[in-house]
Scaffold this motif. Structure first.
Motif, PDB file in Angstrom:
ATOM      1  N   GLU A  34       0.830  -1.210   0.000  1.00  0.00           N
ATOM      2  CA  GLU A  34       0.000   0.000   0.000  1.00  0.00           C
ATOM      3  C   GLU A  34       0.866   1.262   0.000  1.00  0.00           C
ATOM      4  O   GLU A  34       0.549   2.243  -0.688  1.00  0.00           O
ATOM      5  CB  GLU A  34      -0.943   0.003   1.207  1.00  0.00           C
ATOM      6  N   LEU A  35       1.964   1.227   0.764  1.00  0.00           N
ATOM      7  CA  LEU A  35       2.849   2.389   0.775  1.00  0.00           C
ATOM      8  C   LEU A  35       3.492   2.579  -0.597  1.00  0.00           C
ATOM      9  O   LEU A  35       3.605   3.708  -1.091  1.00  0.00           O
ATOM     10  CB  LEU A  35       3.927   2.221   1.844  1.00  0.00           C
ATOM     11  N   ALA A  36       3.905   1.484  -1.223  1.00  0.00           N
ATOM     12  CA  ALA A  36       4.488   1.578  -2.561  1.00  0.00           C
ATOM     13  C   ALA A  36       3.500   2.197  -3.541  1.00  0.00           C
ATOM     14  O   ALA A  36       3.862   3.052  -4.355  1.00  0.00           O
ATOM     15  CB  ALA A  36       4.927   0.199  -3.046  1.00  0.00           C
ATOM     16  N   LEU A  37       2.248   1.774  -3.470  1.00  0.00           N
ATOM     17  CA  LEU A  37       1.226   2.324  -4.353  1.00  0.00           C
ATOM     18  C   LEU A  37       1.023   3.819  -4.089  1.00  0.00           C
ATOM     19  O   LEU A  37       0.940   4.627  -5.024  1.00  0.00           O
ATOM     20  CB  LEU A  37      -0.092   1.583  -4.152  1.00  0.00           C
ATOM     21  N   GLY A  38       0.975   4.183  -2.820  1.00  0.00           N
ATOM     22  CA  GLY A  38       0.823   5.593  -2.472  1.00  0.00           C
ATOM     23  C   GLY A  38       1.971   6.440  -2.984  1.00  0.00           C
ATOM     24  O   GLY A  38       1.766   7.551  -3.489  1.00  0.00           O
ATOM     25  N   MET A  39       3.185   5.893  -2.907  1.00  0.00           N
ATOM     26  CA  MET A  39       4.341   6.642  -3.380  1.00  0.00           C
ATOM     27  C   MET A  39       4.382   6.724  -4.900  1.00  0.00           C
ATOM     28  O   MET A  39       4.900   7.695  -5.464  1.00  0.00           O
ATOM     29  CB  MET A  39       5.623   6.031  -2.828  1.00  0.00           C
ATOM     30  N   MET A  40       3.828   5.716  -5.580  1.00  0.00           N
ATOM     31  CA  MET A  40       3.730   5.813  -7.045  1.00  0.00           C
ATOM     32  C   MET A  40       2.823   6.970  -7.444  1.00  0.00           C
ATOM     33  O   MET A  40       3.123   7.722  -8.379  1.00  0.00           O
ATOM     34  CB  MET A  40       3.223   4.498  -7.640  1.00  0.00           C
ATOM     35  N   VAL A  41       1.720   7.126  -6.747  1.00  0.00           N
ATOM     36  CA  VAL A  41       0.820   8.253  -7.015  1.00  0.00           C
ATOM     37  C   VAL A  41       1.548   9.576  -6.742  1.00  0.00           C
ATOM     38  O   VAL A  41       1.478  10.528  -7.531  1.00  0.00           O
ATOM     39  CB  VAL A  41      -0.450   8.146  -6.153  1.00  0.00           C
ATOM     40  N   TYR A  42       2.289   9.617  -5.639  1.00  0.00           N
ATOM     41  CA  TYR A  42       3.028  10.822  -5.253  1.00  0.00           C
ATOM     42  C   TYR A  42       4.074  11.174  -6.311  1.00  0.00           C
ATOM     43  O   TYR A  42       4.251  12.349  -6.664  1.00  0.00           O
ATOM     44  CB  TYR A  42       3.689  10.568  -3.902  1.00  0.00           C
ATOM     45  N   MET A  43       4.754  10.161  -6.839  1.00  0.00           N
ATOM     46  CA  MET A  43       5.749  10.392  -7.883  1.00  0.00           C
ATOM     47  C   MET A  43       5.087  10.834  -9.181  1.00  0.00           C
ATOM     48  O   MET A  43       5.554  11.770  -9.849  1.00  0.00           O
ATOM     49  CB  MET A  43       6.559   9.113  -8.125  1.00  0.00           C
ATOM     50  N   ALA A  44       3.998  10.144  -9.540  1.00  0.00           N
ATOM     51  CA  ALA A  44       3.312  10.460 -10.795  1.00  0.00           C
ATOM     52  C   ALA A  44       2.813  11.899 -10.799  1.00  0.00           C
ATOM     53  O   ALA A  44       2.875  12.592 -11.824  1.00  0.00           O
ATOM     54  CB  ALA A  44       2.151   9.495 -11.013  1.00  0.00           C
ATOM     55  N   ARG A  45       2.323  12.358  -9.664  1.00  0.00           N
ATOM     56  CA  ARG A  45       1.809  13.728  -9.567  1.00  0.00           C
ATOM     57  C   ARG A  45       2.891  14.735  -9.200  1.00  0.00           C
ATOM     58  O   ARG A  45       2.587  15.851  -8.752  1.00  0.00           O
ATOM     59  CB  ARG A  45       0.656  13.771  -8.549  1.00  0.00           C
ATOM     60  N   ASN A  46       4.141  14.328  -9.398  1.00  0.00           N
ATOM     61  CA  ASN A  46       5.285  15.221  -9.167  1.00  0.00           C
ATOM     62  C   ASN A  46       5.228  15.845  -7.778  1.00  0.00           C
ATOM     63  O   ASN A  46       5.355  17.061  -7.605  1.00  0.00           O
ATOM     64  CB  ASN A  46       5.356  16.299 -10.241  1.00  0.00           C
ATOM     65  N   GLN A  47       5.055  14.975  -6.790  1.00  0.00           N
ATOM     66  CA  GLN A  47       5.023  15.379  -5.380  1.00  0.00           C
ATOM     67  C   GLN A  47       3.982  16.466  -5.109  1.00  0.00           C
ATOM     68  O   GLN A  47       4.158  17.351  -4.273  1.00  0.00           O
ATOM     69  CB  GLN A  47       6.417  15.821  -4.922  1.00  0.00           C
ATOM     70  N   PHE A  48       2.880  16.371  -5.874  1.00  0.00           N
ATOM     71  CA  PHE A  48       1.716  17.236  -5.709  1.00  0.00           C
ATOM     72  C   PHE A  48       1.999  18.705  -6.002  1.00  0.00           C
ATOM     73  O   PHE A  48       1.328  19.596  -5.474  1.00  0.00           O
ATOM     74  CB  PHE A  48       1.098  17.073  -4.317  1.00  0.00           C
ATOM     75  N   ASN A  49       2.981  18.969  -6.866  1.00  0.00           N
ATOM     76  CA  ASN A  49       3.180  20.336  -7.338  1.00  0.00           C
ATOM     77  C   ASN A  49       2.077  20.680  -8.335  1.00  0.00           C
ATOM     78  O   ASN A  49       1.835  19.924  -9.275  1.00  0.00           O
ATOM     79  CB  ASN A  49       4.549  20.478  -8.015  1.00  0.00           C
ATOM     80  N   PRO A  50       1.401  21.804  -8.158  1.00  0.00           N
ATOM     81  CA  PRO A  50       0.246  22.128  -9.010  1.00  0.00           C
ATOM     82  C   PRO A  50       0.611  22.203 -10.490  1.00  0.00           C
ATOM     83  O   PRO A  50       1.679  22.695 -10.861  1.00  0.00           O
ATOM     84  CB  PRO A  50      -0.179  23.511  -8.488  1.00  0.00           C
ATOM     85  N   GLY A  51      -0.284  21.679 -11.313  1.00  0.00           N
ATOM     86  CA  GLY A  51      -0.138  21.801 -12.748  1.00  0.00           C
ATOM     87  C   GLY A  51       0.901  20.892 -13.367  1.00  0.00           C
ATOM     88  O   GLY A  51       1.267  21.075 -14.530  1.00  0.00           O
TER      89      GLY A  51
END
Length: 227
Positions: A34-51
């Motif tokens: 679950e943590l790995a999946l969460g971090m994949m989302v975090y990476m994909a969204r560029n650490q939640f930087n807008p846009g």
């Protein structure tokens, strides 16, 4: 030893003193996955930087070692619409992969070349330590993202940092950070907490207690890693 890893146990000394070392494989696998999946989302969204960032759907998730954790990471990736491929030389039955809808790769090089996201779940051995290096990274796609929820020693930090600087590796997340990757752009360093959930800790404790009771009362040795 709670969990599957036992590289922090002196097995030679335990064996010499006739001490049985048991582990609790699979009991914290879901927490790590679950943590790995969460971090994949975090990476994909560029650490939640807008846009910035992208979606995981349609991307290729390459899993190195299809054991308890690797398999769960793959299944969760498939649930998000990812294309999942895996390599594990110790699994000879292709049906294991086919049942999960995962494509079996025939070599490490083939696996790494396919990866948009590479998730490492291999043990740290003499053969695997430093195996993520300039040579293996050169075979990966430009902009690959690497997740290391196995052991920090798998990665040659010097080569990784060069790849991050050049953009060959877009980002790297690790649950086993070493000092030389801290505070580096592109590195997401997590204190070792992949298995740190109450559910995981309960699972490990229950299995460990049952193993000890079975050994003391019946003399049975289950999940021994040295005897």
């Amino acid at each position: 030893r709670a969990g599957a890893g036992f590289d922090n146990v002196d097995l030679a000394a335990a064996t010499a003193h006739k001490v049985v070392v048991m582990n609790t494989p699979g009991q914290n696998s879901n927490a790590v996955a679950e943590l790995a999946l969460g971090m994949m989302v975090y990476m994909a969204r560029n650490q939640f930087n807008p846009g910035t960032g992208c979606e995981l759907q349609g991307k290729t998730l390459a899993i190195h070692a299809y054991g308890n954790v690797g398999r769960l990471v793959g299944l969760k990736g498939k649930a998000l619409g990812m294309n999942v491929v895996a390599y594990d030389p110790f699994i000879t039955d292709d049906a294991v992969f086919e049942r999960d809808g995962v494509k079996k790769m025939n070599s490490v090089a083939e696996l790494y070349a396919a990866a948009d996201y590479l998730s490492l779940h291999i043990p740290a051995t003499a053969d695997t330590k430093g195996s993520i290096n300039e040579n293996t990274i050169s075979k990966m796609k430009d902009g690959v993202r690497i997740l290391n929820f196995a052991r920090g020693e798998l990665v040659n930090s010097k080569d990784l940092l060069k790849a991050l600087e050049s953009g060959k590796v877009s980002s790297y997340v690790t649950d086993f950070p070493t000092d030389d990757v801290l505070d580096v752009d592109g590195v997401i360093a997590i204190p070792h907490l992949g298995a740190s959930t109450p559910e995981s800790e309960d699972n490990c404790a229950n299995m460990a207690a049952k193993e000890l009771i079975d050994y003391i009362e019946n003399g049975n040795i289950v999940n021994s890693v040295n005897l």
